[in-house]
Scaffold this motif. Structure first.
Motif, PDB file in Angstrom:
ATOM      1  N   SER A  14     -44.446 -49.019  12.526  1.00 52.01           N
ATOM      2  CA  SER A  14     -43.885 -49.405  13.104  1.00 52.01           C
ATOM      3  C   SER A  14     -42.139 -49.059  11.376  1.00 52.01           C
ATOM      4  N   ALA A  15     -43.042 -48.700  11.048  1.00 48.89           N
ATOM      5  CA  ALA A  15     -41.324 -48.297  10.129  1.00 48.89           C
ATOM      6  C   ALA A  15     -40.943 -47.295  10.750  1.00 48.89           C
ATOM      7  N   LEU A  16     -41.934 -45.879  10.941  1.00 49.75           N
ATOM      8  CA  LEU A  16     -41.499 -44.609  11.619  1.00 49.75           C
ATOM      9  C   LEU A  16     -41.034 -45.182  13.226  1.00 49.75           C
ATOM     10  N   ALA A  17     -41.600 -45.938  14.057  1.00 51.14           N
ATOM     11  CA  ALA A  17     -40.494 -46.513  14.801  1.00 51.14           C
ATOM     12  C   ALA A  17     -38.999 -46.283  14.746  1.00 51.14           C
ATOM     13  N   GLY A  18     -39.454 -47.917  13.578  1.00 48.53           N
ATOM     14  CA  GLY A  18     -37.742 -48.570  13.152  1.00 48.53           C
ATOM     15  C   GLY A  18     -36.473 -47.098  13.135  1.00 48.53           C
ATOM     16  N   ALA A  19     -37.146 -46.390  12.120  1.00 46.89           N
ATOM     17  CA  ALA A  19     -36.568 -45.087  11.714  1.00 46.89           C
ATOM     18  C   ALA A  19     -35.629 -44.576  13.626  1.00 46.89           C
ATOM     19  N   LEU A  20     -36.991 -43.986  13.721  1.00 43.84           N
ATOM     20  CA  LEU A  20     -36.769 -43.609  14.940  1.00 43.84           C
ATOM     21  C   LEU A  20     -35.580 -44.220  16.416  1.00 43.84           C
ATOM     22  N   ALA A  21     -35.919 -45.890  16.591  1.00 43.45           N
ATOM     23  CA  ALA A  21     -34.780 -46.454  16.572  1.00 43.45           C
ATOM     24  C   ALA A  21     -33.591 -46.295  16.185  1.00 43.45           C
ATOM     25  N   VAL A  22     -33.162 -46.103  14.585  1.00 43.27           N
ATOM     26  CA  VAL A  22     -31.240 -46.110  13.635  1.00 43.27           C
ATOM     27  C   VAL A  22     -31.294 -44.510  14.382  1.00 43.27           C
ATOM     28  N   VAL A  23     -32.250 -43.348  14.339  1.00 45.87           N
ATOM     29  CA  VAL A  23     -31.828 -42.365  14.711  1.00 45.87           C
ATOM     30  C   VAL A  23     -30.708 -42.180  15.660  1.00 45.87           C
ATOM     31  N   VAL A  24     -32.164 -42.723  16.980  1.00 45.14           N
ATOM     32  CA  VAL A  24     -31.181 -42.878  18.399  1.00 45.14           C
ATOM     33  C   VAL A  24     -30.381 -43.548  18.688  1.00 45.14           C
ATOM     34  N   LEU A  25     -30.304 -44.456  17.949  1.00 44.51           N
ATOM     35  CA  LEU A  25     -28.996 -45.362  18.110  1.00 44.51           C
ATOM     36  C   LEU A  25     -27.701 -44.891  17.387  1.00 44.51           C
ATOM     37  N   THR A  26     -28.063 -44.152  16.253  1.00 41.85           N
ATOM     38  CA  THR A  26     -26.826 -43.794  15.925  1.00 41.85           C
ATOM     39  C   THR A  26     -26.232 -42.038  16.364  1.00 41.85           C
ATOM     40  N   HIS A  27     -27.450 -41.484  17.386  1.00 45.00           N
ATOM     41  CA  HIS A  27     -27.246 -40.301  18.079  1.00 45.00           C
ATOM     42  C   HIS A  27     -25.925 -41.074  19.161  1.00 45.00           C
ATOM     43  N   LEU A  28     -26.036 -42.214  19.768  1.00 42.22           N
ATOM     44  CA  LEU A  28     -25.642 -42.401  20.779  1.00 42.22           C
ATOM     45  C   LEU A  28     -23.973 -43.300  20.563  1.00 42.22           C
ATOM     46  N   LEU A  58     -36.690 -43.580   3.958  1.00 42.42           N
ATOM     47  CA  LEU A  58     -36.141 -44.665   3.780  1.00 42.42           C
ATOM     48  C   LEU A  58     -37.369 -45.589   4.457  1.00 42.42           C
ATOM     49  N   ALA A  59     -37.453 -45.279   5.584  1.00 45.52           N
ATOM     50  CA  ALA A  59     -38.484 -46.381   6.222  1.00 45.52           C
ATOM     51  C   ALA A  59     -40.118 -46.095   5.292  1.00 45.52           C
ATOM     52  N   LEU A  60     -40.448 -45.350   4.759  1.00 45.65           N
ATOM     53  CA  LEU A  60     -41.705 -44.797   4.417  1.00 45.65           C
ATOM     54  C   LEU A  60     -41.473 -45.533   3.025  1.00 45.65           C
ATOM     55  N   SER A  61     -40.039 -45.392   1.643  1.00 47.20           N
ATOM     56  CA  SER A  61     -39.901 -46.650   0.853  1.00 47.20           C
ATOM     57  C   SER A  61     -40.547 -47.846   1.361  1.00 47.20           C
ATOM     58  N   GLY A  62     -39.656 -48.201   2.283  1.00 49.50           N
ATOM     59  CA  GLY A  62     -40.494 -50.085   2.742  1.00 49.50           C
ATOM     60  C   GLY A  62     -41.659 -49.863   2.929  1.00 49.50           C
TER      61      GLY A  62
END
Length: 348
Positions: A14-28, A58-62
Motif C-alpha cells: 500500500s505504501a509503495l502504491a501510494g508513492a507511485l500514485a503521488v509520482v504519477v499524479l505529480t507527473h500529470l 517517505l513511504a517506506l519510512s511511514g
C-alpha cells in the motif's frame, strides 16, 4: 506470525502504491503546467530523480514506523536501524530535491540574460551574481542536510546542548583558524554584488591584460590574452588597485602610434583614415577616428590615431588592422613619411 507478516507486506504494498500514485499524479500536473509555462518541463527533468527517491523513502519510512514490531522482539533492534537508515536517506533526498529546485530558479534567472550582445554589462553582472549564489546555495544546503542527518542520531542530540553551549568559544577559535579563508569568502560575496568586477570584464592585473573567466567564493580566474590563467584570491580585488576597462560599458577607445618623418603630410593621413576605417567593417563602432600629432622630438614626428570599438578583443583587432593599413599606405603611397636619420657633415 504469518498474519503479522502478511499485514506487513500488505502495508508495504500500500505504501509503495501510494508513492507511485503521488509520482504519477505529480507527473500529470507538471505536464499540464508545462503547456502554459514551458520551464516546468525543465524543472521536472532536473527534480525527477530526487523527487521520486524522496517519495519512495517517505513511504517506506511511514511503513516501517507503522508496522514496528514489539520492543521485546528480536527484530526490534534491526527494525530501529532500518528506520534510522531510511530517515537519513530521506533527509539526503530532501536536500537533493531542495538543491535541484533552487538551482532551477537560479538558472531561470540566468537564462533571461544574454551575454552574446554588444552591450552586455547588465547580463554579465547578473551572471556573476547568480554563479556566486549557486555555489553558496549548494554549500548551505549541504551543511543543513548534514546537520539534519547528524541530529537524527540520538547520541548527537544528547551532546547537542553542550556543543551549543560552547558555540561562542568554538566560533572564535574557528574564526581565528580560518581567518584567511573567511576573508576570501566574504570578499567573493562582495565582488558579486558591488559591481566592481564581473564575468567577462576586461581587466589589467599584475601588469597583465585579460578577462574575468570565473568568480568563486574564494578565488577569481583571469584568462590572460595568451590563454594563460591567473588565479587570484578574492581579497586581491578588494584590497589591490586594478584596472577594469568594461565596468560601466563594453565600448573602448584605443590608440595606434607611428613614428614618421618630419615631411609627413598629416592632412593626407587624415584624408586616408576614413577609407581605412571603412575597410575595418564591424570592428569599428563608428564613434571616434582621429589623427593627432602628439610629439615631435628626436628627429621623428609621433602620430597617434584614436579609434573606438565595441569591446576589448574587437578593439585589439581593430588597432592591428589600422596599423597594418597605415604602414602599407606610408610604404607604398607616401614614402616621404618613412622615418630616416639625417647626418649633417661639417666640411671645416
Amino acid at each position: 506470525m504469518a498474519v503479522t507478516w502478511t499485514n506487513a507486506l500488505l502495508a508495504a504494498g500500500s505504501a509503495l502504491a501510494g508513492a507511485l500514485a503521488v509520482v504519477v499524479l505529480t507527473h500529470l500536473v507538471v505536464r499540464l503546467l508545462a503547456r502554459r509555462w514551458p520551464p516546468a518541463s525543465r524543472l521536472a527533468h532536473s527534480a525527477r530523480r530526487p523527487f521520486r527517491a524522496l517519495v519512495v523513502l517517505l513511504a517506506l519510512s511511514g511503513w516501517v514506523a507503522g508496522v514496528r514490531p514489539d520492543p521485546s522482539s528480536d527484530w526490534a533492534t534491526w527494525w530501529d536501524a532500518a528506520a534510522l537508515a531510511l530517515r537519513v536517506l530521506a533527509i539526503g533526498a530532501g536536500g537533493w530535491l531542495l538543491t535541484a529546485v533552487l538551482l532551477f530558479v537560479e538558472d531561470l534567472t540566468l537564462g533571461r540574460t544574454r551575454t552574446d550582445v554588444r552591450d552586455n554589462r547588465l547580463a554579465r553582472r547578473v551572471r556573476t551574481q547568480v554563479l556566486l549564489v549557486r555555489r553558496l546555495t549548494i554549500a548551505l544546503v549541504t551543511i543543513v542536510t548534514i546537520g539534519a542527518i547528524l541530529f537524527s542520531f540520538p547520541a548527537v542530540r544528547t551532546i547537542g546542548a553542550s556543543v551549543l553551549a560552547s558555540a561562542g568559544l568554538i566560533s572564535v577559535v574557528a574564526a581565528l583558524a580560518a581567518q584567511s579563508m573567511l576573508a576570501n569568502v566574504f570578499a567573493g560575496m562582495q565582488l558579486a554584488f558591488n559591481d566592481a568586477v564581473k564575468v567577462d570584464d576586461a581587466v589589467i592585473v599584475e601588469g597583465e591584460w585579460g578577462t574575468i573567466e570565473e568568480i568563486t567564493l574564494s578565488y577569481v580566474v583571469v584568462r590572460i590574452w595568451d590563454e594563460r590563467r591567473m588565479i587570484l584570491p578574492s581579497t586581491y580585488f578588494t584590497t589591490t588597485p586594478f584596472q577594469n576597462w568594461t565596468r560601466k560599458n563594453s565600448e573602448l577607445m584605443g590608440s595606434v602610434e607611428l613614428d614618421l618623418d618630419w615631411r609627413t603630410g598629416v592632412d593626407a593621413l587624415r584624408e586616408h583614415l576614413p577609407s581605412v576605417m571603412e575597410r575595418a567593417g564591424e570592428m569599428w563602432d563608428g564613434r571616434v577616428s582621429h589623427v593627432q600629432v602628439t610629439d615631435a622630438v628626436g628627429g621623428w614626428v609621433r602620430v597617434r590615431v584614436l579609434v573606438t570599438s565595441y569591446d576589448a578583443p574587437t578593439l585589439y583587432d581593430l588597432r592591428c588592422h589600422v596599423r597594418e593599413e597605415l604602414v602599407r599606405w606610408v610604404r607604398e603611397q607616401h614614402t616621404e613619411a618613412l622615418p630616416v636619420r639625417r647626418l649633417l657633415l661639417d666640411g671645416q
